[in-house]
Every structure is written in C-alpha cells, then in structure tokens.
Design a protein around this motif. Structure first.
Motif: not given
Ligand code: DC
Length: 226
Positions: A112-120
C-alpha cells in the motif's frame, strides 16, 4: 489521451529492467523500476534487524527512511538508489536481499505504502514503470501495458551471468531453484499477485535480444498512436 504511461510487468529476470530502461531512453519518459523499492525495504529490514514478517514494524521502519531513485544511465540498472542520501551500489542485488524481498513484497501494508509513492511519481509526468502489478494495480489506466516473460532456463542463465559479472559464483541449478521459488511466491501471494493485466500485450523474450523487445514495444506504441 488520459496519460502516456507505459506499464511493464513480468516474471523475475525476464529482462524488464534492461528493456524498460532502454525504452524510456528513446521515448524520453522517466524510468522507474519499482522492484528497487521492494528491495530497499528488504535491505533496510536486514540492516535494522526487523523481522521480515513484522508488518507494522516494517511500516514504522519505512517511515523513518527516505528512498530516492535517481535515473543514471551510467549505472548497470539505469538508476541509483539513495537510502537516506547514501548510495547502495550493488547491495540491493545481493543474494540475501533477493532471498528476503518476496516476503516483504507479500505484505499488504508495505505494498500500500509503495504503491502510493509510485502513483505520486507517475503524477509528475509520463513514466515507463516496471514491476509486477503496474498494469493491474498501480497504473490500471496506463496507455500501454506489456507483460514480459522468458523460459525459466533462460532467466536462470541470465541471472547467473549477472552474478558472475559481479564475481559471485552460484551453481545454475541453485539460481534456477531461486527463480522458481520467486515465481511461486510472486504469483501465489494474496496481495496483488503477479499476473498479466487483461489488456497487456505479452512478449516472450526467450529468443530475443533486449533491443528486439524494445523494437516490438515501440511498434505497438506507434500503432496505437495512429
Ligand atoms: O523486479 P525485481 O526482481 O527487482 O523485484 C524484486 C521483488 O519485488 C520480487 O520478489 C517481486 C517484488 N515486486 C513486487 O512485488 N511488485 C513490484 N511492483 C515490483 C517488485
């Protein structure tokens, strides 16, 4: 056109890194290898002595470290990873990190955390993003989606050669067994298992050079633009 992102998913050692890097170079997109983020978490867990299945401990740990991925065409992978401002060199590709990464990548809170960073990062501009769940989860609306595979023997041969180049000798059967295990873990985990998006184009790179794969991708992209 909603976006110009390119999602490149596929099995371990199928050539995603080289192909994504070269494709991004010709298209001018930013290149992001999301595997580097999962490897960074595994590396930090080993370094800080946090248990690989301690999900909340790993999330807390992650909040205290800054992972920055800097494009660098001079580096073998096409990028450098800075953890808290320090270069990691080849450390993220060492066998102990490789053995640990599937465990941390299976944890929903880490994903969840890494996907957020990737989308940003994708929100900043067009990216060629390589991983396992880019076309299915991270960027389901990516304009172009590819799924890269190769036979397990060919992938083991490539991985063994990479290790040899770095002076690490591992018997072929051992490398092959590690890859088979990574495939099993990546595709059977509950959280975002590895699978091709229904609208992804699958390319089998067993008999292809990286440039031939890139050429196929560019042909698909050009055809979509007309
Ligand atoms: O692509 P790689 O071998 O560097 O990936 C390292 C690990 O991270 C691998 O076990 C799969 C996992 N991974 C993932 O689960 N999701 C991604 N988007 C990228 C990598």
């Amino acid at each position: 056109m909603a976006n110009d992102h390119v999602a490149i998913d596929g099995t371990t050692s199928a050539g995603k890194t080289t192909v994504s890097q070269r494709l991004a170079m010709v298209t001018g997109h930013l290149y992001l290898d999301t595997g580097a983020m999962y490897r960074s978490v595994a590396y930090l867990a080993l370094k800080n002595g946090v248990d690989l299945d301690n999900e909340s401990g790993l999330v807390t740990m992650l909040a205290h470290h800054k992972i920055v991925i800097v494009p660098d065409s001079g580096a073998a992978a096409g990028y450098r990873v800075l953890l808290d401002g320090h270069g990691t060199g080849d450390r993220l590709f060492d066998p102990d990190v490789a053995a640990a990464v599937s465990t941390v990548a299976a944890l929903p809170a880490i994903r969840h955390e890494l996907v957020e960073r990737q989308r940003r990062i994708a929100a900043e501009g067009p990216v060629v993003m390589a991983g396992r769940d880019i076309g299915t989860v991270v960027l389901p609306d990516a304009r172009h989606k590819f799924f890269l595979t190769a036979s397990i023997d060919e992938r083991a041969r490539r991985r063994q050669a990479e290790f040899q180049e770095r002076g690490i000798d591992i018997p072929f059967d051992e490398v092959r067994a590690q890859i088979a295990e990574r495939d099993r873990l990546d595709s059977t985990r509950a959280a975002s298992p590895l699978r091709a998006a229904p609208d992804a184009i699958t390319i089998d790179s067993t008999e292809l050079e990286a440039d031939e794969v890139v050429a196929q991708m560019r042909a698909v992209m050009a055809a979509a633009a007309t």
